[in-house]
Design a protein around this motif. Sequence first.
Motif, PDB file in Angstrom:
ATOM      1  N   ARG A  78      -7.241  83.713 -15.549  1.00 38.73           N
ATOM      2  CA  ARG A  78      -6.416  82.715 -14.859  1.00 38.73           C
ATOM      3  C   ARG A  78      -7.136  82.256 -13.586  1.00 38.73           C
ATOM      4  O   ARG A  78      -6.613  82.420 -12.485  1.00 38.73           O
ATOM      5  CB  ARG A  78      -5.048  83.317 -14.513  1.00 38.73           C
ATOM      6  N   PRO A  79      -8.317  81.681 -13.709  1.00 36.10           N
ATOM      7  CA  PRO A  79      -9.159  81.437 -12.525  1.00 36.10           C
ATOM      8  C   PRO A  79      -8.606  80.428 -11.536  1.00 36.10           C
ATOM      9  O   PRO A  79      -9.053  80.397 -10.385  1.00 36.10           O
ATOM     10  CB  PRO A  79     -10.479  80.938 -13.133  1.00 36.10           C
ATOM     11  N   THR A  80      -7.654  79.599 -11.949  1.00 34.21           N
ATOM     12  CA  THR A  80      -7.120  78.581 -11.033  1.00 34.21           C
ATOM     13  C   THR A  80      -5.667  78.840 -10.645  1.00 34.21           C
ATOM     14  O   THR A  80      -5.086  78.057  -9.906  1.00 34.21           O
ATOM     15  CB  THR A  80      -7.224  77.179 -11.670  1.00 34.21           C
ATOM     16  N   GLU A  81      -5.081  79.930 -11.152  1.00 33.80           N
ATOM     17  CA  GLU A  81      -3.654  80.156 -10.931  1.00 33.80           C
ATOM     18  C   GLU A  81      -3.412  81.059  -9.719  1.00 33.80           C
ATOM     19  O   GLU A  81      -4.051  82.096  -9.568  1.00 33.80           O
ATOM     20  CB  GLU A  81      -3.017  80.791 -12.169  1.00 33.80           C
ATOM     21  N   ALA A  82      -2.454  80.664  -8.890  1.00 34.52           N
ATOM     22  CA  ALA A  82      -2.105  81.452  -7.705  1.00 34.52           C
ATOM     23  C   ALA A  82      -1.171  82.587  -8.081  1.00 34.52           C
ATOM     24  O   ALA A  82      -0.320  82.451  -8.966  1.00 34.52           O
ATOM     25  CB  ALA A  82      -1.443  80.556  -6.664  1.00 34.52           C
ATOM     26  N   GLY A  83      -1.330  83.731  -7.395  1.00 34.20           N
ATOM     27  CA  GLY A  83      -0.476  84.866  -7.690  1.00 34.20           C
ATOM     28  C   GLY A  83      -0.346  85.828  -6.521  1.00 34.20           C
ATOM     29  O   GLY A  83      -1.071  85.734  -5.526  1.00 34.20           O
ATOM     30  N   ILE A  84       0.596  86.763  -6.652  1.00 35.72           N
ATOM     31  CA  ILE A  84       0.876  87.776  -5.628  1.00 35.72           C
ATOM     32  C   ILE A  84       0.762  89.158  -6.260  1.00 35.72           C
ATOM     33  O   ILE A  84       1.267  89.380  -7.367  1.00 35.72           O
ATOM     34  CB  ILE A  84       2.300  87.605  -5.051  1.00 35.72           C
ATOM     35  N   ILE A  85       0.088  90.068  -5.556  1.00 41.45           N
ATOM     36  CA  ILE A  85       0.015  91.467  -5.978  1.00 41.45           C
ATOM     37  C   ILE A  85       0.762  92.306  -4.949  1.00 41.45           C
ATOM     38  O   ILE A  85       0.409  92.300  -3.763  1.00 41.45           O
ATOM     39  CB  ILE A  85      -1.438  91.952  -6.086  1.00 41.45           C
ATOM     40  N   TYR A  86       1.805  93.012  -5.381  1.00 41.03           N
ATOM     41  CA  TYR A  86       2.576  93.864  -4.480  1.00 41.03           C
ATOM     42  C   TYR A  86       2.094  95.305  -4.582  1.00 41.03           C
ATOM     43  O   TYR A  86       1.979  95.865  -5.679  1.00 41.03           O
ATOM     44  CB  TYR A  86       4.067  93.787  -4.801  1.00 41.03           C
ATOM     45  N   CYS A  87       1.819  95.903  -3.429  1.00 38.35           N
ATOM     46  CA  CYS A  87       1.359  97.288  -3.348  1.00 38.35           C
ATOM     47  C   CYS A  87       2.307  98.100  -2.471  1.00 38.35           C
ATOM     48  O   CYS A  87       3.005  97.545  -1.613  1.00 38.35           O
ATOM     49  CB  CYS A  87      -0.049  97.369  -2.763  1.00 38.35           C
ATOM     50  N   LEU A  88       2.275  99.412  -2.664  1.00 37.48           N
ATOM     51  CA  LEU A  88       3.186 100.286  -1.932  1.00 37.48           C
ATOM     52  C   LEU A  88       2.739 100.510  -0.486  1.00 37.48           C
ATOM     53  O   LEU A  88       3.555 100.559   0.430  1.00 37.48           O
ATOM     54  CB  LEU A  88       3.287 101.628  -2.661  1.00 37.48           C
ATOM     55  N   SER A  89       1.428 100.633  -0.255  1.00 32.73           N
ATOM     56  CA  SER A  89       0.943 100.973   1.083  1.00 32.73           C
ATOM     57  C   SER A  89       0.037  99.887   1.649  1.00 32.73           C
ATOM     58  O   SER A  89      -0.545  99.080   0.911  1.00 32.73           O
ATOM     59  CB  SER A  89       0.155 102.282   1.035  1.00 32.73           C
ATOM     60  N   ARG A  90      -0.071  99.889   2.961  1.00 30.14           N
ATOM     61  CA  ARG A  90      -0.942  98.920   3.637  1.00 30.14           C
ATOM     62  C   ARG A  90      -2.397  99.127   3.247  1.00 30.14           C
ATOM     63  O   ARG A  90      -3.139  98.170   3.024  1.00 30.14           O
ATOM     64  CB  ARG A  90      -0.777  99.060   5.146  1.00 30.14           C
ATOM     65  N   ILE A  92      -2.633  86.702  -2.901  1.00 31.87           N
ATOM     66  CA  ILE A  92      -2.166  87.486  -1.763  1.00 31.87           C
ATOM     67  C   ILE A  92      -1.884  88.907  -2.262  1.00 31.87           C
ATOM     68  O   ILE A  92      -1.168  89.088  -3.248  1.00 31.87           O
ATOM     69  CB  ILE A  92      -0.862  86.901  -1.174  1.00 31.87           C
ATOM     70  N   VAL A  93      -2.476  89.900  -1.602  1.00 31.62           N
ATOM     71  CA  VAL A  93      -2.186  91.300  -1.900  1.00 31.62           C
ATOM     72  C   VAL A  93      -1.324  91.800  -0.753  1.00 31.62           C
ATOM     73  O   VAL A  93      -1.764  91.823   0.399  1.00 31.62           O
ATOM     74  CB  VAL A  93      -3.475  92.145  -2.021  1.00 31.62           C
ATOM     75  N   ALA A  94      -0.095  92.211  -1.041  1.00 29.60           N
ATOM     76  CA  ALA A  94       0.869  92.412   0.040  1.00 29.60           C
ATOM     77  C   ALA A  94       1.805  93.581  -0.220  1.00 29.60           C
ATOM     78  O   ALA A  94       2.004  94.016  -1.356  1.00 29.60           O
ATOM     79  CB  ALA A  94       1.699  91.138   0.218  1.00 29.60           C
ATOM     80  N   THR A  95       2.384  94.077   0.852  1.00 23.29           N
ATOM     81  CA  THR A  95       3.542  94.955   0.744  1.00 23.29           C
ATOM     82  C   THR A  95       4.757  94.050   0.585  1.00 23.29           C
ATOM     83  O   THR A  95       4.656  92.821   0.632  1.00 23.29           O
ATOM     84  CB  THR A  95       3.702  95.817   2.007  1.00 23.29           C
ATOM     85  N   ILE A  96       5.940  94.656   0.403  1.00 18.24           N
ATOM     86  CA  ILE A  96       7.132  93.825   0.220  1.00 18.24           C
ATOM     87  C   ILE A  96       7.485  93.051   1.477  1.00 18.24           C
ATOM     88  O   ILE A  96       8.435  92.274   1.477  1.00 18.24           O
ATOM     89  CB  ILE A  96       8.338  94.662  -0.245  1.00 18.24           C
ATOM     90  N   ALA A  97       6.728  93.242   2.567  1.00 18.28           N
ATOM     91  CA  ALA A  97       6.953  92.452   3.778  1.00 18.28           C
ATOM     92  C   ALA A  97       6.693  90.970   3.517  1.00 18.28           C
ATOM     93  O   ALA A  97       7.142  90.104   4.264  1.00 18.28           O
ATOM     94  CB  ALA A  97       6.042  92.934   4.904  1.00 18.28           C
ATOM     95  N   PHE A  98       5.961  90.663   2.424  1.00 16.63           N
ATOM     96  CA  PHE A  98       5.602  89.272   2.146  1.00 16.63           C
ATOM     97  C   PHE A  98       6.488  88.676   1.067  1.00 16.63           C
ATOM     98  O   PHE A  98       6.780  89.321   0.065  1.00 16.63           O
ATOM     99  CB  PHE A  98       4.147  89.192   1.659  1.00 16.63           C
ATOM    100  N   GLY A  99       6.896  87.455   1.295  1.00 19.45           N
ATOM    101  CA  GLY A  99       7.432  86.680   0.194  1.00 19.45           C
ATOM    102  C   GLY A  99       8.880  86.284   0.262  1.00 19.45           C
ATOM    103  O   GLY A  99       9.285  85.350  -0.406  1.00 19.45           O
ATOM    104  N   MET A 100       9.717  86.983   1.029  1.00 23.99           N
ATOM    105  CA  MET A 100      11.133  86.640   1.024  1.00 23.99           C
ATOM    106  C   MET A 100      11.329  85.206   1.498  1.00 23.99           C
ATOM    107  O   MET A 100      10.976  84.844   2.610  1.00 23.99           O
ATOM    108  CB  MET A 100      11.907  87.592   1.931  1.00 23.99           C
ATOM    109  N   GLY A 101      11.877  84.392   0.614  1.00 19.82           N
ATOM    110  CA  GLY A 101      12.126  83.004   0.965  1.00 19.82           C
ATOM    111  C   GLY A 101      10.929  82.094   0.864  1.00 19.82           C
ATOM    112  O   GLY A 101      11.031  80.913   1.157  1.00 19.82           O
TER     113      GLY A 101
END
Length: 756
Positions: A236-248, A292-301
Amino acid sequence: MSSVATAPADSLTTARQALKRFYGYDNFRPMQGDIIQSILGGHDTIVLMPTGGGKSVCFQIPAVVSQGVCVVVSPLIALMKDQVEALKANGIPAAYLNSSVTQTESQDVGRAALSGHLKLLYVSPEKLVGEGFLQFLKRVNISLFAIDEAHCISSWGHDFRPEYTQLGTLRQHFPSTPIIALTATADRLTQRDIRTQLNLHDPRVFLSSFDRPNINLLVRPGQDRLNGILDFIGRRPTEAGIIYCLSRKTCETVAQKLQQKGIKAGHYHAGMTPNQRGSVQEKFLQDDLQVIVATIAFGMGIDKSNVRWVIHYNLPKNIEGYYQEIGRAGRDGAPATALLFYSFADVMQMREMVTKDVPPRQAQLNQAKLERMQQFAEAASCRRRILLHYFSEDLGHDCGNCDICRNPPTTFDGILLAQKALSASVRTQQRVSINLLIDILRGMRNQAVLSHGYDQIKTYGAGQDLPYLDWYSYVHQMLNDGLFYIAYEEGYSLKITERGQQVLKGQLPVMLKKFQPTEKAEKQTRATKKAAAEAAAATGSPEARLFERLRQLRKTIADEQGMPPYVVFSDATLQEMAREQPTSRVAMLAVSGVGMKKFETYGEAFIKAIIQHGPPRPVPALDDTPAVPPFTDDEPLGPPAPRATAPKAPASERDVNGTEETTFQLHRQGLSPEQIAEQRGLTVSTIKSHLERGYAKGLDLRLQDFLSDSDLAEIAAARAQLGGAPGLRDLFDHLREKYDYFQLRLAGVKAQRQGR
């Protein structure tokens, strides 16, 4: 001062006109019209609708057509900024007040609100309940209050925020102003809290389907996650996505590994400074970062509509959070993927986190919800049905768009086992938890069983032939299949649903499954590779190339204007442009998502790009409107200019009638579009175009190959319900994506030929 919005005589017609003018859509999605009428009638309203289901329209349209200002309570600065930008791009005056606004800017916004120049004002809950601000609002003509992310008000919810609990004072200060509370995730107890804590007056409750059928649900074993992610993104070389991880630390490590492979990735977590987080988020919104590789701090709204996938590197702590996070993919309704990596070690790690340093009651609740998340990950039945059962909704059939549906495990008739479990629950007055129910079924003689006399009931020991782990699996399958639900407020006891009562009476069958993770994972790998190969073959189509060209144009325009690309047009709108190839004002305004303001701002640039790409493909319309040639004299686009000349098509494409006739000859021989495409060396979409055009010209098409009589009747009924001449996207949404655009076009031609 405040005012109750008075519904116009034909409020829905007025609202629909605003929808077309400002948003570019011909009709509301299911339930939106009823919600808007409720608000315009001055009623308090609760809306539970999935992310991407169109919640914002439910209060933005009433705000536009009512006198006064709609005050929107929103939990995050990023959400306010994104929604205000999008509203302004649609030609709707809006503003926000939060800690990022200077005093001078705040004064300007206040004056605009007092003078009636604003339609929507976004504020944080802390700002709203401040005594000084409430006094200011009493001087403003307020049409309604909209409480977004309303689940934050409940301690039962997955994202409780103490500041939300103060919003109940709104009713005291503005007793006659309607309030609409909106959320994408709320179980029974949270719904109750929303109603009571906001002091709503006999609210009308609208519970939309929580189904997001466009999201492909996948669960993979937790081993070798990084290589799995690299493989996933590589396809998926052109598709945007989010990876959620448990720790910083994991966020930073994964982002670094992706960057080393040439992927534009950034990390986001609460340990970064506000400026650092803001910079990363802005780059993601601008499509300058793919991942974006993020904790759950990212994305709400986050309102980015073209996120195509979400990956969970670790198991989420509850289904509400998981559902909300995967909902950030595919907000535009186009296909999206949610991939969860799972291992039992994740459960152990998360169990320690959710029970540490919290009161016993909260620890029990957290652990129970984590167990439901674990059940989803270990499921042996349709994952979408499990999600929907959690929110008290029954899909009625397996979804076909999850890994379990594509690779189902072995099943057996489980009606007797289910009836034993349901009967045992009834005989305990539905007061026992899962573990105690299993102990009773297995004939255990522990204190919990004996002290309540459960060893005396008829079903005691009825399942002693099965080991604990088997019963544990089967009871959880029953829970996932909607035969039980857990009453958290009653000691986590199992309660029997209406569906469960039907099973107990022998009125419904029950199929139980054996879980075979190794075999299933191997099947998933084969299926995924096949899907990737098919996707790769499709990317070379003319439609795909035009979509990519329009996407690049959107990015250029967005960069010039300093806004996220999806604010210009969504992916779904660009896909419809690539498919329909509009080259006139009328045709462009018929595309879902192209309103008057956006057409005036961007329409000419996109029409020119379509013309330069190649000759438009004529497609029969669903209504009786004649096709409009590019840049007709009665549809001018700005001052006269040299007319663009489409490049000559190759000889093989110039003889359109001949190539259509060849396709129809093969069609008459009984070949499918896929077989014709393979034989002729063309794409399936091209063959379907031949069939559409030939059928519109009167050629004999075996319509029953594509649509049954009942299908045609259902589509005709949907057109009648929507009224007027609905666009393809409106029909597609209204029919819950049951029929593809090819089928809808054929049905439209059929209706025209019958004079309907």
